[in-house]
Design an enzyme around this catalytic site. Structure first.
Site, PDB file in Angstrom:
ATOM      1  N   HIS A   1      72.961  53.885  15.486  1.00 53.88           N
ATOM      2  CA  HIS A   1      74.187  54.606  15.837  1.00 53.88           C
ATOM      3  C   HIS A   1      75.346  53.620  15.718  1.00 53.88           C
ATOM      4  O   HIS A   1      75.154  52.463  15.372  1.00 53.88           O
ATOM      5  CB  HIS A   1      74.117  55.058  17.308  1.00 53.88           C
TER       6      HIS A   1
ATOM      7  N   CYS B   1      68.680  58.500  13.896  1.00 57.57           N
ATOM      8  CA  CYS B   1      67.917  58.635  15.146  1.00 57.57           C
ATOM      9  C   CYS B   1      67.166  59.967  15.224  1.00 57.57           C
ATOM     10  O   CYS B   1      66.208  60.155  14.491  1.00 57.57           O
ATOM     11  CB  CYS B   1      68.847  58.422  16.321  1.00 57.57           C
TER      12      CYS B   1
ATOM     13  N   ARG C   1      62.562  53.019  26.676  1.00 59.54           N
ATOM     14  CA  ARG C   1      63.729  53.428  25.864  1.00 59.54           C
ATOM     15  C   ARG C   1      64.341  52.162  25.277  1.00 59.54           C
ATOM     16  O   ARG C   1      64.663  51.219  26.025  1.00 59.54           O
ATOM     17  CB  ARG C   1      64.739  54.195  26.707  1.00 59.54           C
TER      18      ARG C   1
HETATM   19  N1  GLN Z   1      65.324  62.066  21.424  1.00 62.11           N
HETATM   20  C1  GLN Z   1      64.992  61.044  20.440  1.00 62.11           C
HETATM   21  C2  GLN Z   1      64.509  59.735  21.098  1.00 62.11           C
HETATM   22  O1  GLN Z   1      64.845  59.473  22.237  1.00 62.11           O
HETATM   23  C3  GLN Z   1      66.223  60.750  19.612  1.00 62.11           C
HETATM   24  C4  GLN Z   1      67.369  60.203  20.460  1.00 62.11           C
HETATM   25  C5  GLN Z   1      68.661  60.040  19.651  1.00 62.11           C
HETATM   26  O2  GLN Z   1      68.935  60.754  18.706  1.00 62.11           O
HETATM   27  N2  GLN Z   1      69.485  59.035  20.106  1.00 62.11           N
HETATM   28  O3  GLN Z   1      63.831  58.945  20.436  1.00 62.11           O
END
Ligand code: GLN
Length: 244
Positions: free
Chosen positions: A195, A96, A130
């Site tokens: 993840h 990520c 998101r």
């Molecule tokens: N901040 C980055 C995004 O939102 C990575 C987020 C994360 O590592 N879960 O894409």
């Protein structure tokens, strides 16, 4: 070579800042799957202002934007060294936010663009939505082919040049919710939004990375003996294709 005489060195990059959603579980899995085979693991945590020496495998997890900004500045100081490590065959796994820093840049909605270290020919821009949820992707180099995990990112990642996707999205949004692919691979550099943490539920990928790291260390292929992954394989199969 007997597995009990082998060793590999692993660097965990900035775990105190980039360790979102249990990404530490990837390091625990790599270490345990080596130790269960009698393979010695030299594990080094790399913190802010630390120097970085040669390792067979480098891991970096995900994080919130603020921590990602702090790490981006620090990681960039080591760009040339890490590019040479990539070209010498070291293995990299970025999750990520860490994956995004393996590209050329991460451009958030607000604030300055974060410079990446260009291990991958890729770039990331902030998206309006998101992406959160379970993920299944299909690779063309693992057996079983599938990788399962979950995603939580707003960044949209685009691949270029010789950097290829890690796999095809079966469930989830992939790199950018548009091209149908997820993650990235170039040489022994792997990035993904999965993840979970990723490796405990995908033991075949963990062993694949360990074999690459052993090949880097010893200069020849090392085929690992199979472990009893009954529990891990049951967990994996229960999650393949699962959206909710
Ligand atoms: N901040 C980055 C995004 O939102 C990575 C987020 C994360 O590592 N879960 O894409």
């Amino acid at each position: 070579m007997e597995e009990k005489d082998l060793k590999i060195s692993i660097a965990h990059l900035y775990p105190r800042l980039l360790n979102l959603y249990g990404d530490m579980g990837n390091i625990i899995t790599l270490k345990k799957r080596c130790e269960w085979r009698g393979i010695e693991v030299d594990l080094e945590e790399i913190g802010m202002d630390d120097s970085i020496k040669e390792h067979d495998l480098y891991f970096i997890g995900g994080g919130q934007d603020k921590q990602q900004q702090d790490v981006a500045q620090e990681l960039y100081k080591h760009k040339d060294f890490l590019l040479s490590e990539r070209d010498n065959g070291s293995v990299f796994l970025g999750i990520c936010g860490g994956y995004q820093l393996f590209g050329h840049y991460y451009r958030p909605f607000e604030g300055d663009e974060l410079k990446g270290i260009s291990l991958l020919d890729a770039y990331t821009v902030a998206g309006k939505k998101r992406f959160i949820g379970n993920v299944t992707i299909e690779t063309d180099f693992l057996s079983p082919k599938t990788l399962v995990g979950f995603e939580n990112h707003s960044g949209l990642t685009y691949l270029q040049g010789d950097t290829k996707p890690l796999g095809k999205s079966l469930v989830g949004n992939g790199n950018n919710g548009q091209d149908g692919f997820e993650g990235a691979r170039y040489k022994n550099v792997f990035g993904t939004y999965l993840h979970g943490s990723l490796l405990p539920k995908n033991p075949q990928f963990a062993d694949y990375l360990i074999e690459l790291a052993l090949e880097k260390h010893y200069g020849e292929k090392v085929m690992l003996k199979k472990l009893d992954d009954t529990f891990e394989e049951k967990t994996h199969s229960s999650l393949v294709g699962k959206a909710y």
